[in-house]
Design a protein around this motif. Structure first.
Motif, short mmCIF file in Angstrom:
data_model
loop_
_atom_site.label_atom_id
_atom_site.label_comp_id
_atom_site.label_asym_id
_atom_site.label_seq_id
_atom_site.Cartn_x
_atom_site.Cartn_y
_atom_site.Cartn_z
N PHE A 69 0.98 -1.42 -0.04
CA PHE A 69 0.01 0.13 -0.01
C PHE A 69 0.78 1.34 -0.02
CE2 PHE A 69 -2.24 -3.28 2.36
CZ PHE A 69 -3.41 -3.41 1.58
N ASP A 72 0.85 8.05 -1.51
CA ASP A 72 1.28 8.84 -2.49
C ASP A 72 0.88 10.34 -2.57
OD1 ASP A 72 -1.09 8.47 -3.68
OD2 ASP A 72 -0.29 7.50 -5.60
N THR A 74 -1.33 11.57 -4.30
CA THR A 74 -2.81 11.67 -4.32
C THR A 74 -3.61 11.35 -3.16
OG1 THR A 74 -2.76 10.80 -6.71
CG2 THR A 74 -4.94 10.54 -5.44
N THR A 75 -2.66 10.45 -2.25
CA THR A 75 -3.43 10.02 -0.93
C THR A 75 -3.21 11.49 -0.28
OG1 THR A 75 -2.47 8.02 -1.19
CG2 THR A 75 -3.00 8.80 0.84
N ASP A 78 -5.76 14.44 -2.16
CA ASP A 78 -6.97 14.30 -2.25
C ASP A 78 -7.90 14.35 -0.75
OD1 ASP A 78 -9.50 12.76 -2.20
OD2 ASP A 78 -9.14 12.58 -4.52
N HIS A 81 -8.24 11.11 0.83
CA HIS A 81 -6.78 10.53 1.14
C HIS A 81 -6.94 8.93 0.61
CE1 HIS A 81 -5.93 14.25 3.58
NE2 HIS A 81 -7.10 14.03 4.05
N PRO A 82 -7.18 8.77 -0.46
CA PRO A 82 -7.36 7.09 -1.00
C PRO A 82 -5.95 6.61 -1.15
CG PRO A 82 -7.86 8.74 -2.78
CD PRO A 82 -7.52 9.76 -1.63
N LEU A 83 -5.67 5.72 -0.49
CA LEU A 83 -4.36 5.06 -0.69
C LEU A 83 -4.37 4.18 -1.78
CD1 LEU A 83 -4.98 3.80 3.04
CD2 LEU A 83 -3.02 5.01 2.24
N LEU A 84 -3.00 3.67 -2.16
CA LEU A 84 -2.79 2.95 -3.45
C LEU A 84 -2.43 1.79 -3.20
CD1 LEU A 84 -2.84 3.17 -6.87
CD2 LEU A 84 -0.35 3.75 -6.37
N ARG A 102 -7.16 2.21 -5.74
CA ARG A 102 -7.35 3.05 -4.69
C ARG A 102 -8.37 2.42 -3.43
NH1 ARG A 102 -3.75 6.85 -4.50
NH2 ARG A 102 -2.73 7.29 -6.29
N VAL A 134 -11.76 4.09 -6.62
CA VAL A 134 -11.74 3.91 -5.25
C VAL A 134 -12.46 3.12 -4.58
CG1 VAL A 134 -11.68 5.11 -2.94
CG2 VAL A 134 -10.98 6.37 -5.01
#
Length: 140
Positions: A69, A72, A74-75, A78, A81-84, A102, A134
């Motif tokens: 996980f 990044d 984007t986390t 955004d 805070h969506p994780l990759l 995500r 997501v």
């Protein structure tokens, strides 16, 4: 200094170091997604040597992990805070766009625990993301 991932199956690696407050918020949300009696193997990795790490970079770093996980840019930027999530189980496909999705922090425990216990696999979740890519949980 060479980058080396720590041992552990469930790694949450911070790859953006522009906002410590956002990182603290992400960790707080992730931790809150777990019930206190829930088994987890999650290891947060807050090491500046991973600044700018991409899914493609993981090919040379993983050592037995089948997923990683990433927190990044984007986390961190955004509002949700969506994780990759990155599937690292097959060296030939690491970093492929089909091997990432995500996760909203509120759904992190659901994904991580099922990955850790091998109850569900990457495709189960990657195929259940919302239109924006997501995953927010099966029961929402």
């Amino acid at each position: 200094m060479a980058r080396t991932l720590p041992e552990g199956e469930s790694l949450l690696v911070r790859t953006d170091f522009t906002d410590d407050t956002a990182w603290a918020h992400v960790l707080s949300e992730v931790i809150a997604s777990y019930d206190e009696d829930m088994m987890t193997g999650l290891t947060p990795v807050d090491d500046v040597t991973f600044d700018g790490l991409t899914p493609a970079d993981l090919a040379d770093l993983v050592d037995g992990q089948t997923y990683v996980f990433l927190a990044d840019t984007t986390t961190m930027t955004d509002p949700e805070h969506p994780l990759l999530a990155v599937d690292t189980s097959d060296e030939d496909v690491r970093g492929d766009g089909d091997r990432v999705f995500r996760i909203a922090p509120i759904a992190m425990a659901e994904v991580e625990v099922n990955f850790f216990l091998s109850n569900m696999d990457f495709e189960d979740y990657a195929g259940s993301v919302d239109d924006d890519g997501v995953f927010r949980g099966f029961d929402r």
